[in-house]
Motif scaffolding. Structure first.
Motif, mmCIF file in Angstrom:
data_model
loop_
_atom_site.group_PDB
_atom_site.id
_atom_site.type_symbol
_atom_site.label_atom_id
_atom_site.label_comp_id
_atom_site.label_asym_id
_atom_site.label_seq_id
_atom_site.Cartn_x
_atom_site.Cartn_y
_atom_site.Cartn_z
ATOM 1 N N ILE A 155 0.731 -1.390 -0.066
ATOM 2 C CA ILE A 155 -0.316 -0.080 -0.047
ATOM 3 C C ILE A 155 1.141 1.194 0.321
ATOM 4 C CG2 ILE A 155 -1.616 1.486 1.369
ATOM 5 C CD1 ILE A 155 -2.758 -1.554 2.586
ATOM 6 N N LEU A 156 1.964 1.145 0.925
ATOM 7 C CA LEU A 156 2.739 2.531 1.377
ATOM 8 C C LEU A 156 3.360 2.848 -0.941
ATOM 9 C CD1 LEU A 156 4.423 2.302 4.272
ATOM 10 C CD2 LEU A 156 2.409 4.173 3.886
ATOM 11 N N LEU A 174 -1.421 4.328 5.015
ATOM 12 C CA LEU A 174 -2.169 3.319 6.534
ATOM 13 C C LEU A 174 -2.613 4.167 7.674
ATOM 14 C CD1 LEU A 174 0.515 1.222 5.771
ATOM 15 C CD2 LEU A 174 -1.484 1.168 5.586
ATOM 16 N N PRO A 175 -3.362 3.762 8.066
ATOM 17 C CA PRO A 175 -3.670 4.655 9.525
ATOM 18 C C PRO A 175 -2.754 4.689 10.676
ATOM 19 C CG PRO A 175 -4.540 1.329 9.608
ATOM 20 C CD PRO A 175 -3.548 1.825 8.571
ATOM 21 N N PHE A 178 2.599 -2.408 12.832
ATOM 22 C CA PHE A 178 1.762 -3.827 13.521
ATOM 23 C C PHE A 178 2.522 -4.790 13.819
ATOM 24 C CE2 PHE A 178 1.393 -1.622 9.576
ATOM 25 C CZ PHE A 178 -0.173 -1.250 9.381
ATOM 26 N N CYS A 179 2.440 -6.012 14.343
ATOM 27 C CA CYS A 179 3.119 -6.719 14.915
ATOM 28 C C CYS A 179 3.424 -8.053 14.011
ATOM 29 C CB CYS A 179 2.301 -6.746 16.187
ATOM 30 S SG CYS A 179 1.936 -5.613 17.395
ATOM 31 N N PHE A 209 6.933 -3.502 14.500
ATOM 32 C CA PHE A 209 7.496 -2.830 13.661
ATOM 33 C C PHE A 209 6.628 -1.228 12.784
ATOM 34 C CE2 PHE A 209 8.384 -6.829 13.632
ATOM 35 C CZ PHE A 209 9.837 -7.439 12.746
ATOM 36 N N LYS A 210 7.766 -0.321 12.468
ATOM 37 C CA LYS A 210 7.417 0.869 12.168
ATOM 38 C C LYS A 210 7.713 0.746 10.647
ATOM 39 C CE LYS A 210 9.316 4.067 12.757
ATOM 40 N NZ LYS A 210 10.499 5.900 13.265
ATOM 41 N N LEU A 211 6.661 1.597 9.600
ATOM 42 C CA LEU A 211 7.233 1.351 8.400
ATOM 43 C C LEU A 211 6.792 2.703 7.372
ATOM 44 C CD1 LEU A 211 4.119 -0.990 7.079
ATOM 45 C CD2 LEU A 211 6.429 -1.232 7.687
ATOM 46 N N GLU A 212 8.153 3.105 7.085
ATOM 47 C CA GLU A 212 7.800 4.353 7.285
ATOM 48 C C GLU A 212 8.601 4.934 5.150
ATOM 49 O OE1 GLU A 212 10.563 7.200 9.611
ATOM 50 O OE2 GLU A 212 11.526 5.065 9.947
#
Length: 85
Positions: free
Chosen positions: A51-52, A58-59, A68-69, A79-82
């Motif tokens: 999606i990113l 994302l929310p 997200f875990c 985990f963090k997504l950037e």
């Protein structure tokens, strides 16, 4: 056009260590290092990463970022997504 995504382990909630050795503070570039990430975590993260990469949003978590875990109940790495431009 796809965007780069950075994955960072930002927290650990479970009582046991990660079987792949991931620790809080570890980061991965999705394009070049995704093979180093735990397959269980990748299974959860891949839809959000896609999606990113293709312009979606994302929310946002209470921490103000996308988190997200992993699905391993004994580990529960967060985990963090950037997006990285």
């Amino acid at each position: 056009m796809s965007r780069k995504v950075k994955i960072t382990c930002v927290d650990k909630l479970g009582p046991r260590g990660c079987h792949r050795g991931h620790k809080v503070g570890d980061s991965w570039d999705y394009d070049t290092e995704r093979g180093d990430l735990c397959p269980l975590a990748m299974h959860v993260l891949f839809p959000m990463i896609d999606i990113l990469r293709y312009g979606g949003e994302l929310p946002v978590s209470q921490a103000g970022d996308c988190r997200f875990c992993c699905p391993d109940v004994d580990v529960i790495n967060v985990f963090k997504l950037e997006k990285v431009d």
